[in-house]
Design an enzyme around this catalytic site. Structure first.
Site, PDB file in Angstrom:
ATOM      1  N   GLN A 276       2.364  -3.760   1.880  1.00 30.27           N
ATOM      2  CA  GLN A 276       3.002  -2.672   1.133  1.00 30.27           C
ATOM      3  C   GLN A 276       3.624  -1.621   2.051  1.00 30.27           C
ATOM      4  OE1 GLN A 276      -0.950  -1.494  -0.509  1.00 30.27           O
ATOM      5  NE2 GLN A 276      -0.348   0.609  -0.011  1.00 30.27           N
ATOM      6  N   CYS A 282       0.141  -0.092  -3.954  1.00 28.32           N
ATOM      7  CA  CYS A 282      -0.873  -1.140  -4.107  1.00 28.32           C
ATOM      8  C   CYS A 282      -0.973  -1.623  -5.547  1.00 28.32           C
ATOM      9  CB  CYS A 282      -2.218  -0.641  -3.613  1.00 28.32           C
ATOM     10  SG  CYS A 282      -2.839   0.819  -4.478  1.00 28.32           S
ATOM     11  N   HIS A 418      -7.653   2.431  -4.705  1.00 28.46           N
ATOM     12  CA  HIS A 418      -6.869   1.319  -4.163  1.00 28.46           C
ATOM     13  C   HIS A 418      -6.952   0.124  -5.105  1.00 28.46           C
ATOM     14  CE1 HIS A 418      -4.700  -0.967  -1.255  1.00 28.46           C
ATOM     15  NE2 HIS A 418      -5.711  -1.717  -0.867  1.00 28.46           N
TER      16      HIS A 418
END
Length: 471
Positions: A276, A282, A418
Site C-alpha cells: 500500500q 489498508c 489496521h
C-alpha cells in the site's frame, strides 16, 4: 528492486558518502567489514576539522603555560569503524600566546633545545551523522631527533574502542540504512532518525521479552519512524471509531466444524502480497483480497483487483486517510464492480476517479458480518474463503517472524487500526495461529505475512470480520 550501491541514484550515493565518509575508495566494498587504514594527504577536506579538534583537546589537557599549535603535519590515516577512526601523527610547538588568550593568530616559536616541541599520535573517532567527535587516545613525546622520528607503530595504532553498546547500535543503524535504501535530507535528520531507531529497538526488546508466542521482534523497515508517524502513514485510525460503522447483515454459520488447519494459499484463492506504500489504504487491500477469494471460489479464476479504484472512487471513505470495509463493499456495489490491477493500477495517492463500466472484471451482490467467535470464524473461513479482518497493529511495526502474541498492554483489542486479510490458520510447535496477508510488501514479516496467536481474540482480531457475497 533493491538498488545496489554502485548503481544507486546520485542523491543516495551522495547521502551515503556524506553520512559515512566512504567516498575515498570505491574499489573496496563500501559496507563490508572495516578495511585497511587509508592514508590521507594534508589537503584532505575532512581532515581540517579533525586536526582542529585534536589540537584543542591537546591544549585543554596540557599543563603548559603557552598554547601549542600544529607546526608540522607528519601523517594521517582514516578507517571505517562504526564511524570514521582517524590516526594522526603531528608535531605541536609553542606559540607566543598564553593559554588564557587561545588566539589562532599566534605565531610559532619552536625551541627544540628546550623540548618545547612534541610529536603526538592522536586516535580520533568521528561519527558524522551523529555530529559527535571523540578523542580515543593521545600519546605524546618530546621531539628529540629528526622530524621523521615518530612514536613506534604499536603506539600509533593502539586505540581505546568505543563502548560496545554504541558500536553495536551504530552498526545496526548502518545495516538498516543500506538494507532499506534509506536517504535522509540532512545530518540533523539522520541524527534524529538514529535516536528514534534506538528508542524503537528498546520497544522491540520489551515486546520480545513479554511476548507470549514464538515471535521475533526487532529491526524492520519501519524502525526509524515514531509511533505517531507509523500510525498516521500506514495505519487506519478510523477503524476504531465504532459510530462510523455501517450495520451489516450477519453471516450464516458454517455448515460444519472447522478442520484442524486450513490455508487458502494452498487452494489458489490468494493473490501475491501487495504494497500500500505510504498511504493509509489498508481497508481497500483487505476488501479486494476478500473479493478476489470470493470471485475465485465462484468462477474458478484468480484476479488481482484494483485498490486504486477504491482510493479514487469510493466517496464513503477517505482514501489514504483511512476507510471502513463496510463502506467499501457498499461503494463497490454502487460503482458496479472492480477493475483489475492491470487496468487500474495502484499509485498510492488519491487521484480523479477513472472508473470505466466496460472494464469491470468482478462484482459483488452484498456483504456480511461474520461471527466474533474464533472457532466459528475458522469454520467459516475454511468453508467460504479468506476473510477481511482488522486488528491493533502496534506490535506489527517491529514484527519479523514467528507467531505473535503480544500482551494486551501493547495490543488493546478495542484500538483497531489496521485492516488485513485472514487466509488460513493452524499450529506451529503447538501454538495456534491465524495466517494474515498484510499489504506492506514482501519485505515485511514472513514474506509479507503476519502470524497472530489464535484463541484469545488477540489484538481484537475477532471484532471486525466480514466478507463480500458473490452470487
Amino acid at each position: 528492486m533493491r538498488v545496489g550501491v554502485r548503481c544507486c541514484p546520485l542523491i543516495l550515493c551522495l547521502a551515503l558518502v556524506s553520512v559515512f565518509g566512504l567516498g575515498e575508495d570505491l574499489d573496496r566494498p563500501l559496507f563490508g567489514p572495516p578495511g585497511s587504514p587509508i592514508r590521507l594527504h594534508e589537503s584532505d577536506p575532512d581532515l581540517k576539522k579533525v586536526l582542529v579538534f585534536a589540537e584543542e583537546r591537546y591544549n585543554r589537557g596540557s599543563n603548559a603555560m603557552h598554547v601549542r599549535r600544529v607546526s608540522r603535519f607528519v601523517s594521517a590515516t582514516k578507517q571505517l569503524v562504526k564511524g570514521i577512526r582517524y590516526t594522526l601523527t603531528l608535531e605541536l610547538s609553542n606559540t607566543q600566546c598564553k593559554k588564557a588568550a587561545m588566539l589562532r593568530t599566534c605565531d610559532f616559536y619552536p625551541e627544540p633545545q628546550k623540548l618545547k616541541t612534541e610529536v603526538c599520535v592522536f586516535e580520533v573517532w568521528d561519527i558524522p551523522w551523529q555530529a559527535t567527535t571523540t578523542l580515543l587516545k593521545q600519546k605524546c613525546q618530546p621531539k628529540v631527533g629528526p622530524a621523521s622520528e615518530q612514536p613506534n607503530k604499536a603506539e600509533a595504532h593502539s586505540t581505546v574502542q568505543p563502548s560496545e553498546e554504541s558500536v553495536e547500535l551504530l552498526g545496526q543503524f548502518k545495516e538498516f540504512i543500506v538494507k532499506y535504501n534509506k536517504v535522509y535530507s540532512s545530518q540533523e535528520e539522520a541524527d534524529r532518525r538514529l535516536r528514534i531507531f534506538h528508542e524503537n529497538l528498546k520497544t522491540a526488546e520489551k515486546l520480545q521479552t513479554l511476548d507470549q508466542g514464538s515471535a521475533e521482534y526487532g529491526v524492520t523497515k519501519f524502525s526509524d519512524l515514531t509511533e505517531e508517524e507509523f500510525r498516521s502513514t500506514y495505519l487506519n485510525p478510523l477503524l476504531s471509531q465504532w459510530t462510523l460503522h455501517r450495520p451489516m447483515k450477519p453471516a450464516p454459520t458454517a455448515k460444519g466444524p472447522a478442520p484442524d488447519s486450513w490455508d487458502w494459499r494452498d487452494h489458489g484463492a490468494v493473490s501475491p502480497v501487495k504494497n500500500q506504500g505510504m498511504c493509509g489504504s489498508c481497508w481497500a487491500f483487505s476488501v479486494t483480497g476478500n473479493i478476489e477469494g470470493q470471485w475465485f471460489l465462484k468462477n474458478g479464476t484468480l484476479l488481482s483487483l484494483s485498490e486504486q479504484e477504491l482510493v479514487d472512487c469510493d466517496g464513503l471513505d477517505q482514501a489514504c486517510r483511512g476507510g471502513l470495509p463496510s463502506n467499501a463493499y457498499e461503494a463497490i456495489e454502487k460503482l458496479g464492480g472492480l477493475e483489475t490491477e492491470t487496468d487500474y493500477s495502484y499509485k498510492g495517492h488519491k487521484q480523479t476517479c477513472d472508473f470505466t463500466d466496460r472494464k469491470v472484471a468482478a462484482y459483488i451482490n452484498s456483504s456480511l458480518e461474520i461471527s466474533k467467535d474464533e472457532k466459528e470464524i475458522a469454520a467459516w473461513l475454511a468453508e467460504k474463503g479468506p476473510i477481511s479482518v482488522a486488528l491493533n497493529a502496534f506490535a506489527m511495526q517491529f514484527y519479523r517472524k514467528g507467531v505473535s502474541h503480544p500482551m494486551k498492554i501493547f495490543c488493546n483489542p478495542w484500538m483497531i487500526d489496521h485492516a488485513v486479510l485472514m487466509v488460513g490458520y493452524g499450529e506451529r510447535s503447538g501454538i495456534p495461529f491465524w495466517a494474515i496477508k498484510n499489504s506492506w510488501g514482501e519485505d515485511y514479516g514472513e514474506e509479507g505475512y503476519y502470524y497472530l496467536y489464535r484463541g484469545s481474540n488477540a489484538c481484537g482480531i475477532n471484532k471486525m470480520c466480514s466478507s463480500a457475497v458473490v452470487n
